[in-house]
Structure formats: structure tokens, C-alpha cells
Design an enzyme around this catalytic site. Structure first.
Site, PDB file in Angstrom:
ATOM      1  N   LYS A 189      36.287  17.779  35.285  1.00 33.39           N
ATOM      2  CA  LYS A 189      35.407  18.344  34.263  1.00 33.39           C
ATOM      3  C   LYS A 189      36.248  19.094  33.239  1.00 33.39           C
ATOM      4  O   LYS A 189      36.770  20.172  33.525  1.00 33.39           O
ATOM      5  CB  LYS A 189      34.387  19.319  34.871  1.00 33.39           C
ATOM      6  CG  LYS A 189      33.293  19.668  33.854  1.00 33.39           C
ATOM      7  CD  LYS A 189      32.534  20.922  34.182  1.00 33.39           C
ATOM      8  CE  LYS A 189      33.160  22.165  33.630  1.00 33.39           C
ATOM      9  NZ  LYS A 189      33.336  22.212  32.170  1.00 33.39           N
ATOM     10  N   GLU A 264      44.729  27.841  39.349  1.00 34.30           N
ATOM     11  CA  GLU A 264      45.706  28.212  38.314  1.00 34.30           C
ATOM     12  C   GLU A 264      44.965  29.106  37.333  1.00 34.30           C
ATOM     13  O   GLU A 264      44.136  28.625  36.554  1.00 34.30           O
ATOM     14  CB  GLU A 264      46.218  26.966  37.581  1.00 34.30           C
ATOM     15  CG  GLU A 264      47.028  26.014  38.444  1.00 34.30           C
ATOM     16  CD  GLU A 264      48.430  26.505  38.724  1.00 34.30           C
ATOM     17  OE1 GLU A 264      48.815  27.579  38.226  1.00 34.30           O
ATOM     18  OE2 GLU A 264      49.140  25.817  39.469  1.00 34.30           O
ATOM     19  N   CYS A 298      48.682  30.211  28.900  1.00 36.90           N
ATOM     20  CA  CYS A 298      48.625  31.119  30.051  1.00 36.90           C
ATOM     21  C   CYS A 298      49.985  31.748  30.341  1.00 36.90           C
ATOM     22  O   CYS A 298      50.053  32.796  30.951  1.00 36.90           O
ATOM     23  CB  CYS A 298      48.092  30.379  31.265  1.00 36.90           C
ATOM     24  SG  CYS A 298      48.967  28.836  31.573  1.00 36.90           S
ATOM     25  N   GLU A 397      44.250  40.054  29.608  1.00 33.59           N
ATOM     26  CA  GLU A 397      44.648  38.788  28.981  1.00 33.59           C
ATOM     27  C   GLU A 397      43.846  38.629  27.685  1.00 33.59           C
ATOM     28  O   GLU A 397      42.614  38.590  27.712  1.00 33.59           O
ATOM     29  CB  GLU A 397      44.362  37.610  29.922  1.00 33.59           C
ATOM     30  CG  GLU A 397      44.893  36.309  29.347  1.00 33.59           C
ATOM     31  CD  GLU A 397      44.643  35.098  30.248  1.00 33.59           C
ATOM     32  OE1 GLU A 397      43.546  34.972  30.795  1.00 33.59           O
ATOM     33  OE2 GLU A 397      45.573  34.277  30.377  1.00 33.59           O
TER      34      GLU A 397
HETATM   35  P1  NAD Z   1      37.300  29.525  31.622  1.00 38.02           P
HETATM   36  O1  NAD Z   1      37.594  30.111  32.946  1.00 38.02           O
HETATM   37  O2  NAD Z   1      36.251  30.156  30.779  1.00 38.02           O
HETATM   38  O3  NAD Z   1      36.840  27.982  31.787  1.00 38.02           O
HETATM   39  C1  NAD Z   1      37.635  27.045  32.462  1.00 38.02           C
HETATM   40  C2  NAD Z   1      36.756  25.899  32.911  1.00 38.02           C
HETATM   41  O4  NAD Z   1      35.830  26.389  33.878  1.00 38.02           O
HETATM   42  C3  NAD Z   1      35.924  25.231  31.816  1.00 38.02           C
HETATM   43  O5  NAD Z   1      35.895  23.839  32.044  1.00 38.02           O
HETATM   44  C4  NAD Z   1      34.539  25.833  32.056  1.00 38.02           C
HETATM   45  O6  NAD Z   1      33.479  24.985  31.624  1.00 38.02           O
HETATM   46  C5  NAD Z   1      34.521  25.958  33.563  1.00 38.02           C
HETATM   47  N1  NAD Z   1      33.575  26.934  34.091  1.00 38.02           N
HETATM   48  C6  NAD Z   1      33.048  28.028  33.488  1.00 38.02           C
HETATM   49  N2  NAD Z   1      32.202  28.671  34.325  1.00 38.02           N
HETATM   50  C7  NAD Z   1      32.196  27.965  35.479  1.00 38.02           C
HETATM   51  C8  NAD Z   1      31.523  28.119  36.730  1.00 38.02           C
HETATM   52  N3  NAD Z   1      30.677  29.140  36.950  1.00 38.02           N
HETATM   53  N4  NAD Z   1      31.753  27.207  37.704  1.00 38.02           N
HETATM   54  C9  NAD Z   1      32.599  26.179  37.510  1.00 38.02           C
HETATM   55  N5  NAD Z   1      33.261  25.979  36.346  1.00 38.02           N
HETATM   56  C10 NAD Z   1      33.066  26.864  35.349  1.00 38.02           C
HETATM   57  O7  NAD Z   1      38.701  29.416  30.872  1.00 38.02           O
HETATM   58  P2  NAD Z   1      38.975  28.934  29.383  1.00 38.02           P
HETATM   59  O8  NAD Z   1      38.465  29.996  28.476  1.00 38.02           O
HETATM   60  O9  NAD Z   1      38.517  27.524  29.211  1.00 38.02           O
HETATM   61  O10 NAD Z   1      40.583  28.884  29.370  1.00 38.02           O
HETATM   62  C11 NAD Z   1      41.374  30.009  29.222  1.00 38.02           C
HETATM   63  C12 NAD Z   1      41.828  30.556  30.564  1.00 38.02           C
HETATM   64  O11 NAD Z   1      42.510  29.545  31.301  1.00 38.02           O
HETATM   65  C13 NAD Z   1      42.812  31.695  30.438  1.00 38.02           C
HETATM   66  O12 NAD Z   1      42.491  32.696  31.364  1.00 38.02           O
HETATM   67  C14 NAD Z   1      44.150  31.054  30.795  1.00 38.02           C
HETATM   68  O13 NAD Z   1      45.125  31.928  31.271  1.00 38.02           O
HETATM   69  C15 NAD Z   1      43.724  30.089  31.832  1.00 38.02           C
HETATM   70  N6  NAD Z   1      44.735  29.028  31.985  1.00 38.02           N
HETATM   71  C16 NAD Z   1      45.545  29.062  33.087  1.00 38.02           C
HETATM   72  C17 NAD Z   1      46.536  28.093  33.254  1.00 38.02           C
HETATM   73  C18 NAD Z   1      47.441  28.111  34.447  1.00 38.02           C
HETATM   74  O14 NAD Z   1      48.155  27.134  34.641  1.00 38.02           O
HETATM   75  N7  NAD Z   1      47.467  29.157  35.262  1.00 38.02           N
HETATM   76  C19 NAD Z   1      46.673  27.083  32.306  1.00 38.02           C
HETATM   77  C20 NAD Z   1      45.826  27.080  31.197  1.00 38.02           C
HETATM   78  C21 NAD Z   1      44.854  28.055  31.054  1.00 38.02           C
END
Ligand code: NAD
Length: 508
Positions: A189, A264, A298, A397
Site C-alpha cells: 500500500k 522503519e 528520514c 521530526e
Molecule cells: P505516515 O506514517 O503518515 O504514513 C505512512 C504510510 O502509512 C502511508 O501509506 C499511510 O497511508 C499509512 N497509514 C497511515 N495511517 C495508517 C494506519 N492507521 N494503519 C495503517 N497504515 C496507515 O508517514 P508519511 O507522512 O507518509 O512519511 C513520513 C514519515 O516516514 C517520516 O516519519 C519519515 O521519517 C518516515 N520514513 C522512514 C523511513 C525509514 O527508512 N526509517 C523512510 C522513509 C520515511
């Protein structure tokens, strides 16, 4: 802004007219009854409106993955490897289309999509095509004289993966490739904001001959499609990349359904400059490390700790370099920094900086550009100084083009401050002293520590967090630990009916 006559511009509405779900090798429309618009963050204009996935679409995708599993898991490593080598070839042929689509939906400069996201993805695919032939169990032998034991490494089943919007193509690659190389099938997803390159990626897999149902994409909202995927009884493992807050919710659901879990999560990477460092290298490294992907990375450098003798020159150097960067149209060849992913994310970042004005100093940036850039989700590169270590801007963050700089005196203090947030994804140390470098790499608690650089990643090397940045590894052979399970197989060598150890149950 973009030249509408530009013939290479990705036409999302035409390309994905059949829908944004990719299930069993076919595009379909989502059945949630709700639509979502992908917005070009450089202009604020809708570029693709699609039907979001509902729970029924997740069920259909999981069923397709489940059906494809026995055949794919039963293929030889060589057969999976051949298909994945062809996959890398198709992606390489499609490089320009992938780069255009990624820049359109994310607003990232075309030079970044062309030189980082797309080649990185092709290289990852080629790496896992090779690695598919090197999955190993260990230790075959007689560990008891009466038995021969060996270890089988087996795929887990259907993997349910959830990805964020910051590097949609690379995140799709990092999730899909180790999973399928190890013989699993997958339902991914992507974030609702950025489905385009995940769909292109899955289509390329099909074109390369990877069987239908091995790679499926459901594009839906986190709360319904996402949670349904995580809790699904036919999904054996959850692999999530996103924020720590959502990761905690995902962990609750995955744990309550006893799934393998790989997380992650967020980061707040420190950038530690010792007083013997090459100042010019540190200044350039800090600006590049903080601003890559408009700071929505990230592992981005977010907290620069600079030893007192270099502090003033570092602040001046970073401020000057930031002020010289060209913020603008992602498709213009001279653009260094594009917009953020959305107006909501830009406003969130601006609010962090605005709150910091009461307790810290905005050295440069902190400005929403006007004029030609007014309609886009732009924000000037920003340097903040004089904030306390426990302040929000140092601890939280932000996920935007904002770097905070703080001084330190002793080496001990620099390392202590670097470790002083809940996160532990990445860090860097800047020094010409091998002892300092060695100590920093040993004592900084993070999944990656660079020395005299910040950001580069490699297919061969693992990526993953410590502390609240999660657990498990993406990329490299280490990722197979997430996507495989280990089976002990034990053969009796005696061929006798009454084994000596039975004495403990019956007999004297
Ligand atoms: P987010 O956590 O808002 O969303 C990530 C994904 O989770 C999206 O696909 C979203 O639709 C889904 N999601 C949201 N609520 C959910 C739920 N209740 N149940 C299941 N899925 C759900 O993150 P974002 O804003 O898309 O991305 C930014 C974040 O991602 C930052 O915190 C960044 O650090 C992190 N990130 C981490 C890495 C890593 O490798 N550690 C890499 C890239 C991004």
C-alpha cells in the site's frame, strides 16, 4: 511553471485511466466509494483523480498474492533471479518515465529523480536478482550422534507492506524486492498522495515475466485499507515504513494478529562536527544532507552539533550556502530544491519554525516564497540557531528543509547530545582524527553512522533504525532475515523403534 507543451510530462490520467489498484497483474478501480486527487505540489493542480481502495480491494489483492505464493515460492532461486534481472532491465528502459512521474507527484527536482531515485531502484533490483541465488541456511551436520540436522530458510507467505510518500519508488523497491527475491508474494500500500511510481514499478514486474499476483498494489487510506491489510488473517508479515506514531498503531494491530513485523520509522539525524574537521566539507555536507528531497528524508541531517571553535564559521557558511540555493520548478534544469510534498506538509513545517521564533533565532529562511512560486508548496531552506537541546525544534521530526545548529565543547558532550532524542536512524561524524571518528561510530546509537559524509546509501548495505526509529533492515542481504523464516529439520539416524531418550518417558 511547468511547460504544458512538454511532451515528456507524465500523463497520469491517461496512463492510469483504468484505476490505481494493481491486483493479479491488472489495473482496477478501488471500491471504497471515495476518490483521491494526486496534486502536483509545484502548482497545486490536480494531476490524477482515482478511486481509493476499500477493504474488498485489499481482500482481492491478498487473495491474488495467496494464490500466487505456492508457484513463486516453489520456483528455483535461479528462476526467480532470471525474472528479477529482466525486471531490472525493464525498469532501466523506463527510467525517464519513472523519473518524470516521481517528480510530478512528489515535486522533487528532476535531477534528483534521474540521478538518485531511479538508478538506485534499478541497482536495488539488480542486486536482489543476484542475491536471490544466495539465500542460505547454515549448519548441516550431526549435532547428536543419533541425528542429522540442517536448517532450511523459507519464505513467510503473503507480505503486507505500507510505504510513505517521500521516496515512493525507492520505498516500493525496498519493500518488494527482498520479499519476492526470498519467494514471498506481496501486497503493497503506497501513500495515497503518491501512487504513480509504485504502479509503474508493479507493471514493470509483470512485463518482466514475474507471475500475476506476486506483486500487488492497493492504493487506499491508512485507516481503512492500511489497517485492514495489517490485520488481515492471510497476511503473514507486516513491513511498514512511515512515522513513529503510525508505526505504533501498526505494531498494535500486527502484534494482536501475531505477525512478523518490520518497522522503519522516523529519524532526527545528528551531524557532529569536531573542531579538526574540514570546515568546507562540513558546510557543504550539512546543506546537502539537510536539504536532499527538500528535507523530507528520514536520514536527513537535522541537528548539527558543532564544536565551539568552528561554530560561528559553520553557521555563517551554512546560512550563505542555503541562501544561494535555487528553489523552484522541479522540471527546470537549474532547480536545486523543489516544493514539499503538499501544502499541508509545508504549513506543518512553517508552524514548527514559527513556534521556534519565540525561543530560538532563524538565521536564514523561514519564509514561504511568493511571486511565481506562490501556488506551490514551497519553503525556503532554513537554519535555526540558539535553540535549547530540549526544545521542540531540536527534538521533533520536522520533515522539511530545516536544520538546527547547536554548539558543544567536549567530545563527550557532542556525542551525548547526538544521542539525546528518541530516534536512532542515522548520524554523521566530521573529523580528520581517526580516534575521534572511531569513537563516534562506536558510541552514536544509530543504524548508520557516516564519517565525513551524510546520505549515501548502497544496495549492499543495510538500512534500518535503533530506538524509536524501528527495527529490522531494508536493502542488503540482511533484509532476508526479515523476509524469511528458519526451519530446523532433524533426521533420526538410528532406525531403532526404542530410542535411548524414551527412557525419560517410559522405562527405568
Ligand atoms: P505516515 O506514517 O503518515 O504514513 C505512512 C504510510 O502509512 C502511508 O501509506 C499511510 O497511508 C499509512 N497509514 C497511515 N495511517 C495508517 C494506519 N492507521 N494503519 C495503517 N497504515 C496507515 O508517514 P508519511 O507522512 O507518509 O512519511 C513520513 C514519515 O516516514 C517520516 O516519519 C519519515 O521519517 C518516515 N520514513 C522512514 C523511513 C525509514 O527508512 N526509517 C523512510 C522513509 C520515511
Amino acid at each position: 511553471m511547468h511547460n504544458p507543451g512538454n511532451s515528456t510530462r507524465f500523463q497520469a490520467q491517461d496512463r492510469f485511466a483504468e484505476g490505481a489498484q494493481y491486483i493479479a497483474g491488472r489495473l482496477t478501480k478501488g471500491t471504497s466509494g471515495r476518490t483521491h486527487a494526486v496534486v502536483d505540489p509545484a502548482t497545486g493542480q490536480d494531476v490524477y483523480t482515482y478511486e481509493l481502495a476499500g477493504t474488498q480491494d485489499v481482500d482481492a489483492a491478498v487473495a491474488a498474492a495467496r494464490e500466487a505464493f505456492p508457484g513463486w515460492a516453489g520456483a528455483t532461486p535461479g528462476e526467480r533471479s532470471d525474472a528479477m534481472h529482466r525486471f531490472a532491465g525493464v525498469l532501466a528502459e523506463r527510467a525517464e518515465e519513472l523519473a518524470q512521474a516521481e517528480s510530478l507527484q512528489c515535486g522533487k527536482p528532476l535531477k534528483l529523480s534521474r540521478e538518485f531515485d531511479v538508478p538506485g531502484t534499478v541497482d536495488n533490483t539488480a542486486f536482489f536478482a543476484g542475491a536471490a541465488r544466495h539465500l542460505q541456511g547454515q549448519s548441516a551436520g550431526e549435532y547428536s550422534a543419533d541425528h542429522t540436522s540442517y536448517v532450511r530458510r523459507e519464505p513467510i507467505g503473503v507480505v503486507g507492506s505500507i510505504a510513505p510518500w517521500n521516496y515512493p519508488l525507492q520505498m516500493a523497491a525496498w519493500k518488494v524486492l527482498p520479499a519476492i527475491a526470498a519467494g514471498n508474494t506481496i501486497v503493497l500500500k503506497p501513500a495515497e498522495l503518491t501512487p504513480l511510481t509504485s504502479l509503474l514499478f508493479a507493471q514493470a514486474a509483470t512485463e518482466a515475466g514475474i507471475p500475476d499476483g506476486v506483486v500487488n498494489i492497493v492504493t487506499g487510506a491508512g485507516r481503512d485499507a492500511g489497517e485492514h491489510l495489517v490485520g488481515h488473517p492471510d497476511v503473514a508479515m507486516t513491513s511498514f515504513t512511515g512515522s513513529t506514531g503510525v508505526g505504533k498503531r501498526v505494531a498494535e494491530i500486527a502484534t494482536s494478529t501475531v505477525k512478523r513485523l518490520h518497522l522503519e520509522l522516523g529519524g532526527k539525524a545528528p551531524f557532529v562536527v569536531f573542531d579538526d574537521a574540514d570546515l568546507e566539507a562540513a558546510v557543504h555536507g550539512a546543506v546537502a544532507g539537510a536539504l536532499i528531497n527538500t528535507g523530507q528524508d528520514c536520514t536527513a541531517a537535522t541537528r548539527a552539533y558543532v564544536q565551539r571553535p568552528l561554530y560561528d564559521a559553520f553557521v555563517q557558511g551554512v546560512a550563505d550556502l542555503m541562501a544561494s540555493l535555487r528553489v523552484g520548478d522541479p522540471f527546470a534544469p537549474d532547480t536545486d530544491l523543489g516544493p514539499l510534498i503538499s501544502h499541508a506538509q509545508r504549513d506543518r513545517v512553517a508552524a514548527f519554525v514559527d513556534r521556534a521564533r519565540s525561543y530560538a533565532r532563524v538565521v536564514t529562511g523561514g519564509v514561504i516564497p511568493q511571486g511565481d512560486l506562490k501556488a506551490g508548496a514551497y519553503y525556503r531552506p532554513t537554519l535555526v540557531a540558539d535553540a535549547a537541546q530540549d526544545s521542540e525544534i531540536v527534538q521533533a521530526e520536522i520533515f522539511g528543509p530545516v536544520l538546527v545548529v547547536l554548539p558543544f565543547d567536549s567530545d563527550d558532550e557532542g556525542i551525548r547530545l547526538a544521542n539525546d532524542t528518541p530516534y536512532g536512524l542515522a548520524a554523521s561524524a566530521w573529523t580528520r582524527d581517526v580516534f575521534r571518528a572511531n569513537r563516534a561510530t562506536r558510541d552514536i546509537k544509530a543504524g548508520c553512522v557516516w564519517v565525513n559524509d551524510h546520505i549515501p546509501i548502497l544496495s549492499e548495505m543495510p538500512h534500518g533504525g535503533y530506538k524509536a526509529s524501528g527495527f529490522g533492515k531494508d536493502m542488503s542481504a540482511y533484509s532476508f532475515e526479515e523476509y524469511t523464516q528458519i526451519k530446523h529439520v532433524m533426521f533420526d539416524n538410528t532406525a531403532v523403534a526404542r530410542k535411548p531418550w524414551h527412557r525419560t518417558i517410559f522405562g527405568d
